[in-house]
Design a protein around this motif. Sequence first.
Motif, mmCIF file in Angstrom:
data_model
loop_
_atom_site.group_PDB
_atom_site.id
_atom_site.type_symbol
_atom_site.label_atom_id
_atom_site.label_comp_id
_atom_site.label_asym_id
_atom_site.label_seq_id
_atom_site.Cartn_x
_atom_site.Cartn_y
_atom_site.Cartn_z
ATOM 1 N N UNK B 143 34.999 40.876 28.985
ATOM 2 C CA UNK B 143 34.087 41.625 29.849
ATOM 3 C C UNK B 143 33.447 40.728 30.905
ATOM 4 N N UNK B 144 33.293 39.456 30.575
ATOM 5 C CA UNK B 144 32.837 38.502 31.591
ATOM 6 C C UNK B 144 33.847 38.432 32.739
ATOM 7 N N UNK B 145 35.118 38.404 32.376
ATOM 8 C CA UNK B 145 36.183 38.363 33.375
ATOM 9 C C UNK B 145 36.180 39.642 34.208
ATOM 10 N N UNK B 201 42.742 36.406 39.721
ATOM 11 C CA UNK B 201 43.048 36.113 38.320
ATOM 12 C C UNK B 201 42.296 37.033 37.352
ATOM 13 N N UNK B 202 40.985 37.253 37.563
ATOM 14 C CA UNK B 202 40.297 38.174 36.645
ATOM 15 C C UNK B 202 40.976 39.532 36.606
ATOM 16 N N UNK B 203 41.392 39.986 37.769
ATOM 17 C CA UNK B 203 42.061 41.273 37.876
ATOM 18 C C UNK B 203 43.372 41.272 37.091
ATOM 19 N N UNK B 204 44.157 40.212 37.277
ATOM 20 C CA UNK B 204 45.440 40.108 36.585
ATOM 21 C C UNK B 204 45.226 40.084 35.072
ATOM 22 N N UNK B 205 44.271 39.258 34.621
ATOM 23 C CA UNK B 205 44.032 39.130 33.182
ATOM 24 C C UNK B 205 43.623 40.481 32.604
ATOM 25 N N UNK B 206 42.691 41.134 33.279
ATOM 26 C CA UNK B 206 42.168 42.391 32.758
ATOM 27 C C UNK B 206 43.260 43.454 32.683
ATOM 28 N N UNK B 207 43.971 43.612 33.777
ATOM 29 C CA UNK B 207 44.992 44.666 33.846
ATOM 30 C C UNK B 207 46.116 44.421 32.838
ATOM 31 N N UNK B 208 46.595 43.167 32.814
ATOM 32 C CA UNK B 208 47.762 42.891 31.975
ATOM 33 C C UNK B 208 47.429 42.839 30.489
#
Lengths: 298, 327
Positions: B143-145, B201-208
């Motif tokens: 959630x921080x990401x 990167x936050x977007x990529x981590x969250x989505x994937x």
Amino acid sequence: MRSPRMAQKKKDMWFALLLIVPTALVLVRVFIVPIYQSAVWSLYHYDLLDGSTTRFVGLQNYVDALKSAAFWLATKRTFYFAVLTVVVELLLGFFIALLINQKFRGRTFFRAIIIIPWAMLTLVNGLLWDWIYQPGFGALTVVLHALHILPKTDNPVWLATSSHIMNFVAVADIWKMTPFMSLILLAGLQAIPEELYEAAAMDGAGFWTKLWHVTIPQLMPSIMVAVVLRIMGAFRVYDILTVFTGDPNTSLSYLTFNNAFRYFYFGKASALAWLSTLFILVLITLYIRMLKRNMEAN
Amino acid sequence: MSKAGPSVITPGNASPPPQQSLHRRSIRQVWFTPKSNELIPKFWLWLGLLIMAVFTLAPFIYLFTSSISDTPDLLGGRLFPAHPTLYNYVRLLTGNGAGDYLASVRNSVEVAVMTTVISMVIGTLAAYAFARFRFPLRMTMLFGILAMQILPSISIIVPLYITMRNGLSIPIPFTHAFLLHTGSLLDSVWSLIIAYTSFSIPFVVWLLSGYFQTIPRELEESAFVDGCGRWRAMMRVILPLSVPGLAATAIFTLLNAWDEFVIANAFTQTYASKTLPIAIAEFIGKHGMDWGLMTAGGFIGSLPPVIIAMFLYRYIVSGLTVGGVKG
């Protein structure tokens, strides 16, 4: 007893850690450290052009910002812009999503074209609408003249009054971002089972009854998420404004950017950035709560 | 649209209708009564679609027709050119500022592609870890990401600017040595690539990580039985199955990097690093706007994302579902 299972678990932990390290490095260096620095600098007099003398001033930058008319004007306009665009985008986006959710010939075509405005460069979107609003030869005036809504002798300068500029900016934003709203809502609509509509139709429900008693309740989670996402988007509005106006008081991000990169008042700009970040943080908290609730519901 | 309500009144079936009006009623039923599992009657559906298509396409078509107009047509208020011409495009691509425009296109391509590649590689690894392993603070970190993904760039743009000006350095703790020290990155595409990577990167981590969770664990476990390690199972089993998710994420990252304006506006000073939006913004000259150049340049600049989005909209919708709504 040390089981092979425990050993495997420990190995997995190390593997997970290794995978996260690159991301953690980037985020700490380029996200967390800057946020911390920005918080520190907001407490300093930090003027890049002023021989870089930095001096601790406590909350002075915040007090200055909160006392300045520019800050409140920008805040007022940002809020006005956010509310106006999100309400219109939600209504339009909702009806568009309803249309393209139904089965009909050529649906793929219509779904594909609505994505055009969203995909266009934001800056070009701003310039395009600026071009449309040009007095005399811009499309808005030309079309209004042709439809005889505006007498030929009347040739308004649409972007002349700064208090009205936000309305014109809003139209440009609505054109560009309504598709995004539609796509999120479309994803939500696709999850509504057809049987619910069939059952409602059996009870003799018409369009509005179905909408009110079936669609909207079912779609509520998607609507909430879309609205919060769009409000946060509206808070960042910057590109269109640089095109439409030279007035930095039009939005919080424009005001912050101007303080930082036109006057190089880094301390002041950091304080402004933190003030607008606080507004957004409230929304982020809301958004995360909703996501958590959605995740638990699934 | 707002008149859709009254038209949906179901025809009364009190008395059998006379033969004559049967035809009329069937038109009424076809066009004004929705099927039981549908919401909108056909007539209103097509009226709505027509309005929507005009609303969506008209400004975009106007951008194109303007770009093929000559100056008298542009300033004469003609919506469609009397004499279509490629003059603006020729001027844009071979004229005075052509070198600058083309340089900005090249920069944009470089920045968008590099940002996408780097953040996909780094982010995918972390996303996999978040999706498959349980470790302390996992949810808090996720959630921080997410919060980082949403935070506007303006909130960290000042320190990021200083970082780029001084050059990026990773010091070795407790020593005066550096693991890595670049010179000033301002005015190079790398300042943008690094900044955009940190935002995507936050977007990529969250989505994937959301996407990877939808892939059943059993598939990996059967790979373990076949003797694959964690790494090989990830490469051979999970990634190939995640192609739609990876594609959606990459498209978003690419389009965002192509579109970004605020950071690029602050970090780039010369055509060594200016991106397309910045170059187009500069058509707003001191002596007024060159509408011909602007519309031509804007149309070319908007074409790649528009084409990508139109052909891959399926992925975009599924990406939005996974990332935006379900988490």
